[in-house]
Scaffold this active site. Structure first.
Site, short mmCIF file in Angstrom:
data_model
loop_
_atom_site.label_atom_id
_atom_site.label_comp_id
_atom_site.label_asym_id
_atom_site.label_seq_id
_atom_site.Cartn_x
_atom_site.Cartn_y
_atom_site.Cartn_z
N TYR A 1 0.84 -1.20 0.00
CA TYR A 1 0.00 0.00 0.00
C TYR A 1 0.88 1.25 0.00
O TYR A 1 0.66 2.19 -0.78
CB TYR A 1 -0.95 0.03 1.20
CG TYR A 1 -1.73 1.32 1.28
CD1 TYR A 1 -2.69 1.62 0.32
CD2 TYR A 1 -1.49 2.24 2.29
CE1 TYR A 1 -3.39 2.82 0.36
CE2 TYR A 1 -2.18 3.45 2.34
CZ TYR A 1 -3.14 3.73 1.38
OH TYR A 1 -3.83 4.92 1.41
N LYS B 1 1.29 4.38 -2.83
CA LYS B 1 1.15 5.81 -2.55
C LYS B 1 2.46 6.57 -2.77
O LYS B 1 2.43 7.75 -3.11
CB LYS B 1 0.61 6.01 -1.12
CG LYS B 1 -0.86 5.61 -0.98
CD LYS B 1 -1.75 6.42 -1.93
CE LYS B 1 -3.23 6.15 -1.74
NZ LYS B 1 -4.08 6.99 -2.62
#
Length: 251
Positions: free
Chosen positions: A150, A154
């Site tokens: 994750y 980002k």
């Protein structure tokens, strides 16, 4: 009225942004995967401003391209793009991770943002005018335990934003990112695959940001004078000092 395209508009930050923009005189193109929610939001906001909806999953490159190119001529001049769609899936150590979760995060958070941007940006370039805001995360600034993929997705958003700002500089297009910390939305419930109790515990003992807090910041950014570009903004709840340090002293 300036036309704004918002992805992930059916919940959380995207939905809150749609509401506050509607109250401030923008024409809205609302994108999301859930037609029922899009219809409900359109019914709610149509009394305030012109609204169109596009139902697609940002992972579907062909549907994204077809949906945006298929807008009526008088809706093609999109002046503001809010790349908000994104999700976290799972919270596992890398060697225990679910590869389906990895694919979902990379497909939505990275490739989905690219597909939408690729469909919208040529029009901005041709008009020498536009504003793009990508919704990043503190996870794109700091890696935290079990955040691995994750966080990588980002970090990619952060890099894409910087690259986009460089590539579009010659065309008078503003590009920036808003990177929230803990925000109380459906985010954690999706991450934990519907486990409401586990999702609730993410925000226990502290006051997280609300989706409306980020929406108000987005409104502020897009209403700055044309010579002002807020390029990179990190927004945290007062109780959060970093990705992994949160004061939890509330009952």
């Amino acid at each position: 009225m300036s036309k704004v395209l918002i992805t992930g508009a059916t919940s959380g930050i995207g939905e809150a942004t749609a509401r506050i923009f509607a109250r401030n005189g923008f024409s809205l193109i609302l994108c999301g995967r859930r037609q029922e929610r899009l219809d409900t939001l359109k019914d709610e906001l149509s009394g305030l401003c012109p609204v169109r909806t596009l139902c697609f999953d940002v992972r579907d490159r062909e549907r994204v391209a077809a949906g945006i190119s298929g807008l009526p001529a008088d809706w093609q001049n999109i002046e503001i793009l809010i790349n908000n769609a994104g999700n976290a899936h799972g919270l596992s150590l890398l060697h225990e991770g679910d590869t389906d979760d990895w694919d979902a995060m990379m497909d939505i958070n990275v490739k989905g943002l690219l597909y939408v941007s690729r469909a919208v940006l040529p029009g901005m370039v041709s008009r020498n005018k536009g504003h793009v805001i990508n919704i990043g995360s503190i996870a794109g600034k700091e890696v935290y335990p079990a955040g691995n993929v994750y966080c990588a997705s980002k970090y990619a958003v952060d890099a894409i934003t910087k690259g986009m700002r460089i590539d579009l500089n010659a065309h008078n297009i503003r590009v920036g990112a808003v990177n929230p910390g803990l925000v109380d939305t459906e985010f954690s419930e999706v991450r934990f695959k519907g486990d409401k109790e586990r999702a609730k515990n993410v925000y226990s003992g502290m006051t997280p940001l609300r989706a409306e807090d980020i929406a108000e910041i987005l409104l502020f950014i897009i209403t700055r004078p044309a010579h002002v570009n807020i390029a990179d903004l990190l927004v945290l709840p007062t109780a959060q000092a970093s990705a992994a340090i949160v004061r939890r002293d509330q009952p």
